[in-house]
Design a protein around this motif. Structure first.
Motif, PDB file in Angstrom:
ATOM      1  N   ALA A  42       0.840  -1.195   0.000  1.00  0.00           N
ATOM      2  CA  ALA A  42       0.000   0.000   0.000  1.00  0.00           C
ATOM      3  C   ALA A  42       0.875   1.245   0.000  1.00  0.00           C
ATOM      4  N   GLN A  43       0.372   2.295  -0.637  1.00  0.00           N
ATOM      5  CA  GLN A  43       1.114   3.551  -0.731  1.00  0.00           C
ATOM      6  C   GLN A  43       0.191   4.731  -0.458  1.00  0.00           C
ATOM      7  N   SER A  44       0.685   5.689   0.318  1.00  0.00           N
ATOM      8  CA  SER A  44       0.004   6.964   0.529  1.00  0.00           C
ATOM      9  C   SER A  44       0.994   8.070   0.199  1.00  0.00           C
ATOM     10  N   ARG A  45       0.533   9.083  -0.540  1.00  0.00           N
ATOM     11  CA  ARG A  45       1.483  10.057  -1.075  1.00  0.00           C
ATOM     12  C   ARG A  45       0.868  11.453  -1.145  1.00  0.00           C
ATOM     13  N   PHE A  46       1.689  12.464  -0.817  1.00  0.00           N
ATOM     14  CA  PHE A  46       1.311  13.868  -1.012  1.00  0.00           C
ATOM     15  C   PHE A  46       2.494  14.607  -1.612  1.00  0.00           C
ATOM     16  N   ASP A  47       2.278  15.270  -2.744  1.00  0.00           N
ATOM     17  CA  ASP A  47       3.329  16.015  -3.429  1.00  0.00           C
ATOM     18  C   ASP A  47       2.822  17.408  -3.789  1.00  0.00           C
ATOM     19  N   TYR A  48       3.738  18.364  -3.737  1.00  0.00           N
ATOM     20  CA  TYR A  48       3.393  19.742  -4.111  1.00  0.00           C
ATOM     21  C   TYR A  48       4.603  20.370  -4.789  1.00  0.00           C
ATOM     22  N   LEU A  49       4.381  20.982  -5.920  1.00  0.00           N
ATOM     23  CA  LEU A  49       5.440  21.640  -6.677  1.00  0.00           C
ATOM     24  C   LEU A  49       4.992  23.045  -7.042  1.00  0.00           C
ATOM     25  N   LEU A  50       5.875  24.028  -6.826  1.00  0.00           N
ATOM     26  CA  LEU A  50       5.564  25.413  -7.160  1.00  0.00           C
ATOM     27  C   LEU A  50       6.762  26.048  -7.859  1.00  0.00           C
ATOM     28  N   ALA A  51       6.524  26.607  -9.033  1.00  0.00           N
ATOM     29  CA  ALA A  51       7.531  27.393  -9.745  1.00  0.00           C
ATOM     30  C   ALA A  51       7.017  28.823  -9.849  1.00  0.00           C
ATOM     31  N   PHE A  52       7.923  29.794  -9.728  1.00  0.00           N
ATOM     32  CA  PHE A  52       7.507  31.191  -9.760  1.00  0.00           C
ATOM     33  C   PHE A  52       8.643  32.051 -10.293  1.00  0.00           C
ATOM     34  N   ASP A  53       8.293  33.218 -10.796  1.00  0.00           N
ATOM     35  CA  ASP A  53       9.303  34.170 -11.231  1.00  0.00           C
ATOM     36  C   ASP A  53       9.858  34.898 -10.003  1.00  0.00           C
ATOM     37  N   PRO A  54      11.168  35.169  -9.942  1.00  0.00           N
ATOM     38  CA  PRO A  54      11.705  35.913  -8.798  1.00  0.00           C
ATOM     39  C   PRO A  54      11.007  37.251  -8.574  1.00  0.00           C
ATOM     40  N   ASP A  55      10.521  37.872  -9.658  1.00  0.00           N
ATOM     41  CA  ASP A  55       9.796  39.128  -9.517  1.00  0.00           C
ATOM     42  C   ASP A  55       8.467  38.923  -8.790  1.00  0.00           C
ATOM     43  N   THR A  56       7.880  37.744  -8.952  1.00  0.00           N
ATOM     44  CA  THR A  56       6.644  37.419  -8.234  1.00  0.00           C
ATOM     45  C   THR A  56       6.912  37.298  -6.743  1.00  0.00           C
ATOM     46  N   ALA A  57       8.036  36.678  -6.389  1.00  0.00           N
ATOM     47  CA  ALA A  57       8.414  36.598  -4.979  1.00  0.00           C
ATOM     48  C   ALA A  57       8.651  37.991  -4.404  1.00  0.00           C
ATOM     49  N   ARG A  58       9.280  38.863  -5.192  1.00  0.00           N
ATOM     50  CA  ARG A  58       9.531  40.236  -4.738  1.00  0.00           C
ATOM     51  C   ARG A  58       8.217  40.991  -4.536  1.00  0.00           C
ATOM     52  N   TYR A  59       7.278  40.815  -5.451  1.00  0.00           N
ATOM     53  CA  TYR A  59       5.968  41.461  -5.329  1.00  0.00           C
ATOM     54  C   TYR A  59       5.239  40.957  -4.079  1.00  0.00           C
ATOM     55  N   THR A  60       5.245  39.643  -3.868  1.00  0.00           N
ATOM     56  CA  THR A  60       4.564  39.059  -2.713  1.00  0.00           C
ATOM     57  C   THR A  60       5.189  39.528  -1.411  1.00  0.00           C
ATOM     58  N   HIS A  61       6.520  39.572  -1.367  1.00  0.00           N
ATOM     59  CA  HIS A  61       7.221  40.021  -0.161  1.00  0.00           C
ATOM     60  C   HIS A  61       6.903  41.488   0.131  1.00  0.00           C
ATOM     61  N   THR A  62       6.845  42.309  -0.900  1.00  0.00           N
ATOM     62  CA  THR A  62       6.511  43.727  -0.721  1.00  0.00           C
ATOM     63  C   THR A  62       5.093  43.890  -0.194  1.00  0.00           C
ATOM     64  N   GLU A  63       4.164  43.147  -0.770  1.00  0.00           N
ATOM     65  CA  GLU A  63       2.760  43.246  -0.362  1.00  0.00           C
ATOM     66  C   GLU A  63       2.550  42.730   1.059  1.00  0.00           C
ATOM     67  N   LYS A  64       3.125  41.578   1.383  1.00  0.00           N
ATOM     68  CA  LYS A  64       2.914  40.958   2.696  1.00  0.00           C
ATOM     69  C   LYS A  64       3.486  41.804   3.832  1.00  0.00           C
ATOM     70  N   ASN A  65       4.545  42.559   3.544  1.00  0.00           N
ATOM     71  CA  ASN A  65       5.228  43.305   4.597  1.00  0.00           C
ATOM     72  C   ASN A  65       4.970  44.808   4.529  1.00  0.00           C
ATOM     73  N   ASP A  66       3.962  45.213   3.756  1.00  0.00           N
ATOM     74  CA  ASP A  66       3.566  46.627   3.652  1.00  0.00           C
ATOM     75  C   ASP A  66       4.739  47.529   3.285  1.00  0.00           C
ATOM     76  N   LEU A  67       5.554  47.081   2.340  1.00  0.00           N
ATOM     77  CA  LEU A  67       6.684  47.870   1.862  1.00  0.00           C
ATOM     78  C   LEU A  67       6.262  48.686   0.638  1.00  0.00           C
ATOM     79  N   PRO A  68       6.977  49.757   0.320  1.00  0.00           N
ATOM     80  CA  PRO A  68       6.602  50.568  -0.850  1.00  0.00           C
ATOM     81  C   PRO A  68       6.867  49.828  -2.157  1.00  0.00           C
ATOM     82  N   PHE A  69       5.914  49.875  -3.059  1.00  0.00           N
ATOM     83  CA  PHE A  69       6.067  49.260  -4.374  1.00  0.00           C
ATOM     84  C   PHE A  69       6.837  50.184  -5.309  1.00  0.00           C
ATOM     85  N   GLU A  70       7.588  49.588  -6.209  1.00  0.00           N
ATOM     86  CA  GLU A  70       8.202  50.355  -7.284  1.00  0.00           C
ATOM     87  C   GLU A  70       7.134  50.673  -8.327  1.00  0.00           C
TER      88      GLU A  70
END
Length: 364
Positions: free
Chosen positions: A81-109
């Motif tokens: 028997a097998q039980s499995r959970f997998d998750y994969l996420l790819a993103f642009d570094p600019d998306t990470a920068r946007y998310t970090h800016t938004e989450k931490n209430d920093l000024p946007f460019e």
């Protein structure tokens, strides 16, 4: 001086710590393995999952692979028997920068941020069947492994486009298929989708000499799940002219969506990308052996070197370092069991990579 031979099924299931497990002389074996790893770039694991509030680092991917298996093996035929959970996420570094800016209430460019996300996750439960095909006087072992499973939970999403600063401006395209989503409750199916799927793994294990062994494996070489009754949201947003003014034109977002609202669920085929492993073990003397190995998950490639100290009756203590994750591994194993931990930071809150493995291989 001989290199201890691996049990091929265990190698395929639990590559990091079972590679030098001793083959059992008994025809019947109980086989069990647990493997769990999580890797995140841009943020440590805890911050990535929670608030995205740690200092931003470079990166464009994250993943977790988790599998639990319990079964029996008889004369090279494995089933369980097998039980499995997998998750994969790819993103642009600019998306990470946007998310970090938004989450931490920093000024946007004041510019367009590239917004790209591609994520896949699934939970499955099923049965596996494997067979050790022995060649060259049992020195070469080829092990195909087939798994059939059921699934009621999955997500497959891709978002691509641009967002201008913190304004409601930009162009985005989205393709999203899912079993359940808290943001799209009105589009979530009233009953969980029913998924039937299968996967195929393959391992090749070659004992070239008494001291040298090489191996290679491909996981999810074939992986497909067909879901009936899946939810979806497909569409795009764009800016269109709204009103003219002296110095330009104001725009307003236009949104077009096609969804699974009002019982419009569909059939959907979910697929995964293969993962590849290669490695070599060399027995230096009675007390020491070394291992070099590599693995590739889509765009992420990891290289690792281990040194193993052998002592007592088939006991071994091993440690090593892996590039890309910058993680160190420590473990202990014997003929019938093994345990290892691999991390890039002993403080879990600051770790980008955490990996826990164990296996049990008992003879009857």
């Amino acid at each position: 001086m001989t290199l201890k031979k691996i049990t091929p099924l265990l190698s395929l299931c639990c590559m990091p710590i079972s590679q030098t497990a001793v083959s059992a002389s008994s025809d019947i074996q109980l086989i069990h393995q647990f493997h769990s790893e999580i890797y995140t770039e841009a943020q440590p694991v805890k911050a990535f999952v929670d608030d995205f509030d740690e200092p931003l680092t470079e990166g464009d991917s994250a993943f977790t692979y988790n599998v639990f298996e319990l079964g029996m093996k008889y004369k090279g035929i494995g089933i369980g028997a097998q039980s499995r959970f997998d998750y994969l996420l790819a993103f642009d570094p600019d998306t990470a920068r946007y998310t970090h800016t938004e989450k931490n209430d920093l000024p946007f460019e004041k510019r367009n941020y590239r917004y790209y996300l591609w994520g896949r996750q699934a939970t499955t439960n099923g049965i596996f069947l494997s067979y050790d095909l022995e060649l060259l006087d049992k020195k070469l072992v080829v092990t195909p492994k087939f798994t059939y499973f059921k699934s009621t939970h999955f997500q497959d999403a891709r978002v691509d486009g641009t967002i201008f600063g913190d304004e409601i401006e930009g162009k985005l395209e989205a393709e999203y298929y899912f079993s359940k989503d808290i943001l799209f409750k009105s589009f979530t199916p009233t009953e969980n989708p029913k998924g039937d799927g299968y996967s195929l793994d393959l391992e090749i294990d070659w004992q070239i000499t008494d001291d040298l062994r090489v191996w290679a494996a491909g996981k999810d070489l074939v992986y497909e799940t067909k879901y009936t009754g899946a939810g979806f949201v497909n569409g795009f947003t764009t800016d269109i002219p709204f009103t003219e003014r002296e110095d330009g034109i104001d725009t307003t977002p236009s949104v077009r969506l096609r969804t699974s609202a009002y019982d419009q669920e569909i059939e959907y085929t979910f697929e995964r990308d293969a993962r590849y492993y290669v490695g070599a073990d060399y027995r230096i003397n009675d007390s020491f052996s070394t291992t070099v190995k590599a693995r590739k998950f889509i765009d992420d490639t990891f290289f690792q070197a281990n040194l193993t100290y052998h002592f007592g009756d088939n006991w071994a203590f091993f440690g090593g370092y892996e590039t890309h994750s910058d993680a160190f591994e420590l473990g202990i194993k014997t003929q019938h069991a093994g345990l290892s931990v691999k991390m890039d930071n002993l403080n879990v809150d600051d770790a980008h990579y955490v990996n826990l493995n164990w296996f049990i291989n008992l003879d009857f």
